[in-house]
Design a protein around this motif. Structure first.
Motif, PDB file in Angstrom:
ATOM      1  N   GLU A  35       3.927   8.404  -5.789  1.00 12.79           N
ATOM      2  CA  GLU A  35       3.429   7.470  -6.898  1.00 12.79           C
ATOM      3  C   GLU A  35       3.384   6.058  -6.406  1.00 12.79           C
ATOM      4  O   GLU A  35       2.996   5.167  -6.759  1.00 12.79           O
ATOM      5  CB  GLU A  35       4.115   7.727  -8.289  1.00 12.79           C
ATOM      6  CG  GLU A  35       3.583   9.006  -8.694  1.00 12.79           C
ATOM      7  CD  GLU A  35       3.976   9.032 -10.325  1.00 12.79           C
ATOM      8  OE1 GLU A  35       4.480   7.870 -10.952  1.00 12.79           O
ATOM      9  OE2 GLU A  35       3.799  10.122 -10.968  1.00 12.79           O
ATOM     10  N   MET A  36       4.348   5.982  -5.285  1.00 14.38           N
ATOM     11  CA  MET A  36       4.422   4.562  -4.604  1.00 14.38           C
ATOM     12  C   MET A  36       3.170   4.198  -4.001  1.00 14.38           C
ATOM     13  O   MET A  36       3.012   2.903  -3.367  1.00 14.38           O
ATOM     14  CB  MET A  36       5.651   4.455  -3.755  1.00 14.38           C
ATOM     15  CG  MET A  36       6.975   4.360  -4.528  1.00 14.38           C
ATOM     16  SD  MET A  36       7.016   2.964  -5.855  1.00 14.38           S
ATOM     17  CE  MET A  36       6.219   3.986  -7.464  1.00 14.38           C
ATOM     18  N   THR A  39       0.860  -1.118   0.050  1.00 18.55           N
ATOM     19  CA  THR A  39       0.003  -0.163  -0.059  1.00 18.55           C
ATOM     20  C   THR A  39       0.883   1.323   0.142  1.00 18.55           C
ATOM     21  O   THR A  39       0.383   2.436  -0.551  1.00 18.55           O
ATOM     22  CB  THR A  39      -0.983  -0.048   1.391  1.00 18.55           C
ATOM     23  OG1 THR A  39      -0.201  -0.406   2.602  1.00 18.55           O
ATOM     24  CG2 THR A  39      -1.919  -0.955   1.120  1.00 18.55           C
ATOM     25  N   PHE A  40       2.270   1.213   0.399  1.00 15.25           N
ATOM     26  CA  PHE A  40       3.137   2.271  -0.005  1.00 15.25           C
ATOM     27  C   PHE A  40       4.537   1.552   0.111  1.00 15.25           C
ATOM     28  O   PHE A  40       4.863   1.111   1.054  1.00 15.25           O
ATOM     29  CB  PHE A  40       2.916   3.500   1.246  1.00 15.25           C
ATOM     30  CG  PHE A  40       3.737   4.481   0.612  1.00 15.25           C
ATOM     31  CD1 PHE A  40       3.468   5.420  -0.315  1.00 15.25           C
ATOM     32  CD2 PHE A  40       5.316   4.989   1.302  1.00 15.25           C
ATOM     33  CE1 PHE A  40       4.297   6.353  -0.876  1.00 15.25           C
ATOM     34  CE2 PHE A  40       6.126   5.740   0.658  1.00 15.25           C
ATOM     35  CZ  PHE A  40       5.694   6.776  -0.274  1.00 15.25           C
ATOM     36  N   ASP A  41       5.220   2.003  -0.741  1.00 14.82           N
ATOM     37  CA  ASP A  41       6.607   1.144  -0.893  1.00 14.82           C
ATOM     38  C   ASP A  41       7.590   2.482  -1.014  1.00 14.82           C
ATOM     39  O   ASP A  41       7.915   3.166  -1.901  1.00 14.82           O
ATOM     40  CB  ASP A  41       6.683   0.402  -2.169  1.00 14.82           C
ATOM     41  CG  ASP A  41       8.197  -0.107  -2.585  1.00 14.82           C
ATOM     42  OD1 ASP A  41       8.674  -0.189  -1.496  1.00 14.82           O
ATOM     43  OD2 ASP A  41       8.295  -0.505  -3.680  1.00 14.82           O
ATOM     44  N   SER A  42       8.295   2.646   0.094  1.00 12.14           N
ATOM     45  CA  SER A  42       9.440   3.662   0.392  1.00 12.14           C
ATOM     46  C   SER A  42      10.666   2.895  -0.036  1.00 12.14           C
ATOM     47  O   SER A  42      11.611   3.616  -0.148  1.00 12.14           O
ATOM     48  CB  SER A  42       9.417   4.017   1.842  1.00 12.14           C
ATOM     49  OG  SER A  42      10.048   2.967   2.485  1.00 12.14           O
ATOM     50  N   GLY A  43      10.740   1.501  -0.325  1.00  8.47           N
ATOM     51  CA  GLY A  43      11.966   0.910  -0.644  1.00  8.47           C
ATOM     52  C   GLY A  43      12.662   0.317   0.350  1.00  8.47           C
ATOM     53  O   GLY A  43      13.513  -0.474   0.383  1.00  8.47           O
ATOM     54  N   LYS A  91      13.892   4.733  -1.921  1.00  7.24           N
ATOM     55  CA  LYS A  91      13.801   5.035  -3.292  1.00  7.24           C
ATOM     56  C   LYS A  91      14.259   6.667  -3.190  1.00  7.24           C
ATOM     57  O   LYS A  91      14.424   7.121  -2.300  1.00  7.24           O
ATOM     58  CB  LYS A  91      12.500   5.091  -3.680  1.00  7.24           C
ATOM     59  CG  LYS A  91      11.943   3.493  -3.757  1.00  7.24           C
ATOM     60  CD  LYS A  91      10.465   3.544  -4.292  1.00  7.24           C
ATOM     61  CE  LYS A  91       9.958   2.260  -4.493  1.00  7.24           C
ATOM     62  NZ  LYS A  91      10.530   1.540  -5.630  1.00  7.24           N
ATOM     63  N   PRO A  92      14.519   7.183  -4.429  1.00 13.25           N
ATOM     64  CA  PRO A  92      14.739   8.627  -4.527  1.00 13.25           C
ATOM     65  C   PRO A  92      13.442   9.129  -4.212  1.00 13.25           C
ATOM     66  O   PRO A  92      12.357   8.593  -4.336  1.00 13.25           O
ATOM     67  CB  PRO A  92      15.111   8.655  -6.161  1.00 13.25           C
ATOM     68  CG  PRO A  92      15.778   7.511  -6.368  1.00 13.25           C
ATOM     69  CD  PRO A  92      14.709   6.386  -5.757  1.00 13.25           C
ATOM     70  N   ALA A  93      13.604  10.705  -3.704  1.00 10.71           N
ATOM     71  CA  ALA A  93      12.508  11.176  -3.206  1.00 10.71           C
ATOM     72  C   ALA A  93      11.451  11.777  -4.490  1.00 10.71           C
ATOM     73  O   ALA A  93      10.217  11.624  -4.357  1.00 10.71           O
ATOM     74  CB  ALA A  93      12.854  12.596  -2.687  1.00 10.71           C
ATOM     75  N   ALA A  94      12.029  12.020  -5.657  1.00 10.21           N
ATOM     76  CA  ALA A  94      11.279  12.356  -6.785  1.00 10.21           C
ATOM     77  C   ALA A  94      10.157  11.283  -7.090  1.00 10.21           C
ATOM     78  O   ALA A  94      10.460  10.043  -7.253  1.00 10.21           O
ATOM     79  CB  ALA A  94      12.115  12.595  -7.922  1.00 10.21           C
ATOM     80  N   THR A 117      16.167  -4.347  -0.292  1.00 10.91           N
ATOM     81  CA  THR A 117      14.783  -4.518   0.199  1.00 10.91           C
ATOM     82  C   THR A 117      13.580  -3.805  -0.576  1.00 10.91           C
ATOM     83  O   THR A 117      12.410  -3.822  -0.158  1.00 10.91           O
ATOM     84  CB  THR A 117      14.897  -3.533   1.665  1.00 10.91           C
ATOM     85  OG1 THR A 117      15.174  -2.222   1.638  1.00 10.91           O
ATOM     86  CG2 THR A 117      15.843  -4.196   2.719  1.00 10.91           C
ATOM     87  N   ASP A 118      13.998  -3.131  -1.582  1.00  9.41           N
ATOM     88  CA  ASP A 118      13.112  -2.485  -2.568  1.00  9.41           C
ATOM     89  C   ASP A 118      12.732  -3.557  -3.584  1.00  9.41           C
ATOM     90  O   ASP A 118      11.926  -3.274  -4.236  1.00  9.41           O
ATOM     91  CB  ASP A 118      13.755  -1.426  -3.208  1.00  9.41           C
ATOM     92  CG  ASP A 118      12.752  -0.688  -4.096  1.00  9.41           C
ATOM     93  OD1 ASP A 118      11.440  -0.416  -3.699  1.00  9.41           O
ATOM     94  OD2 ASP A 118      13.032   0.184  -5.122  1.00  9.41           O
TER      95      ASP A 118
END
Length: 495
Positions: free
Chosen positions: A287-288, A271-275, A280-283, A349-350
């Motif tokens: 959309e994750m 439901t949300f993937d920060s990596g 992940k990069p902030a840009a 982990t991503d």
């Protein structure tokens, strides 16, 4: 929106609006020609003045057309007749929808399904028109304080079929199109919700609500305790960095005998993937929230199946979790044991979606499914390979892959097969575990599918990577609802 079909001449329709097509250059469709004849050449005169050239997407709303029974006539430009294909047809229907939406006409009769589309029959045109109308009218404004509501929204659309004997097939096509559109709407709504609302628990609640609406649906929800007992170390490893508890959501639709083997759909619901620690990069990280679109497509397809009451059994399994960085989060180099007993070295982990899916796929074995299809926004490499047009499909059963590709062609929701050769498996070798969770940059979509294939050897299995197709960015940012049309058509074909 209410849809119906009918046969009859356009000039005799008592309606708020009759819709007909015009090709370049000012070439009238058969329905437009009938109105032109009845009105003494009224449309021909407009064309000569340059009011309607027939460019694709052009529209012209007319009132007081002589010797017709309707209040308005809407002319829709269809482009060059010899180039009028699937995409042009959808553009014409979308242009019609926008014009009607802005006109104040609450009902209309459309003769666009009579137009000749290459290699498509009237049944396809009716169904595609319904889907396109619903998709064009879709708005996600539930979280806005001020909503843009039309003064008099379009409420009823009647679609033309050639003759009375086409009424029954046309009604079935309209029903299928509306069911698929409703499923796409569910998938889009879930995908568009932000991660602070659409959590794993929220998805579980949505499944329960579906079960309350439809008697044929049963739902089971597994929490961390049940996952621990089942040895789902891979799925639990993804959730370790989040304060949101993971959920394994199981939706069972019974449309036929209970001993008939079901068709299984397994969705990635991050439901949300920060990596995670491999952040992940902030840009464009916002959309994750779309990383659960595989799960959303399972919900949407189940919705479509429920509406159609298909005479088959279907199981939808969703692995729902967040992937967040935290002091308790999984680290690169950690090794986890999956529900299948195989061990995985987490190098990145991503690459969490496959970790969630592998335990869900193992769990799905207990239903003895006829086929298993997993759907996931799995790899950015898929976008490099296929862009944003086609889903990638890979699998261990040639017939299943062919059936999915056929369903995609039938619905214009296409997928393209990538190889799943044994040579690619070597990329997942690990010195410390049975396998690594990533195989490097080359052939990233394929090696991700290789990973999943190690958990589906007992099944007729296919994998859909929808990373490039599940949502759009930029000015049109939002979930697409794909591949609900493909999956629903695949299940319709099984009946």
């Amino acid at each position: 929106m209410e849809y119906s079909v009918k046969s009859g001449n356009p000039e005799k329709q008592r309606s708020a609006c009759v819709v007909v097509g015009v090709f370049e250059s000012r070439r009238l469709s058969s329905a437009a020609a009938r109105i032109d004849e009845a009105s003494g050449g009224f449309l021909t005169q407009l064309g000569r003045r340059g009011d309607m050239e027939g460019r694709l997407g052009q529209t012209l709303m007319l009132t007081n057309v002589p010797d017709t029974l309707c209040d308005r006539v809407l002319l829709v430009g269809c482009g060059r007749e010899r180039e009028f294909d699937d995409g042009a047809y959808r553009q014409a229907v979308a242009a019609m929808t926008n014009a009607l939406h802005d006109s104040g006409a609450v009902e209309a009769v459309s003769y666009l399904p009579d137009l000749p589309v290459k290699a498509r029959d009237n049944i396809w045109r009716v169904r595609e028109a319904v889907q396109t109308v619903d998709s064009t009218l879709y708005r996600f404004d539930r979280l806005k304080s001020r909503k843009d509501t039309p003064r008099r929204p379009l409420r009823k659309l009647t679609l033309s079929v050639p003759s009375r004997r086409d009424l029954a097939p046309g009604e079935r096509a309209a029903r299928e199109g509306h069911a698929i559109a409703q499923g796409m709407g569910v998938a889009r709504d879930l995908g568009n919700l932000p991660g602070n609302i659409c959590t794993p628990t929220y998805l579980a609640d949505q499944a329960r609500e579906l079960a309350e609406q439809y008697e044929r649906l049963e739902v089971d929800i597994l929490g961390p305790g049940e996952m621990e007992e089942l040895g789902m170390g891979a799925l639990l490893s993804v959730a370790r960095g989040s304060r949101q508890e993971p959920r394994l959501i199981v939706m069972r639709y019974r449309g036929t005998d209970s001993d008939a083997r079901p068709y299984a759909l397994v969705g990635k619901g991050v439901t949300f993937d920060s990596g995670g620690i491999s952040i992940k990069p902030a840009a464009a990280m916002d959309e994750m929230k779309f990383d659960m679109c595989g799960a959303a497509s399972v919900f949407g397809t189940v919705k479509s199946v429920l509406e159609l009451e298909l005479p088959i059994n279907v199981v939808g399994v969703v692995a729902a979790t967040e992937n967040m960085p935290d002091g308790n989060a999984s680290k690169p180099g950690d090794i986890v044991t999956t529900a299948s007993g195989q061990t995985v070295e987490i190098l990145n982990t991503d690459a969490e979606g496959r970790l969630a899916l592998c335990d869900a796929l193992t769990y799905t074995e207990r239903f003895n499914p006829e086929t298993v299809i997993d759907i996931a926004t799995l790899t950015g490499a898929c976008i490099i390979a296929l862009g944003h047009e086609a889903h990638a499909v890979l699998g261990n059963h040639h017939s299943l892959v062919s059936e999915l590709m056929h369903a995609g062609r039938a619905t214009a929701d296409r997928c393209w097969e990538l190889p799943l050769w044994d040579e690619y498996q070597e990329a997942l070798n690990s010195n410390f575990a049975d396998m690594a969770n990533v195989g490097g940059r080359p052939a990233g979509t394929i090696t991700a599918a290789c990973f999943l294939s190690r958990f589906t050897k007992k099944q007729r299995w296919a994998h859909l990577d929808i990373a490039g197709t599940a949502w759009k960015s930029g000015d049109q940012k939002g979930a697409t609802g794909r591949p609900v049309p493909l999956l629903t058509q695949y299940l319709i074909d099984r009946t």
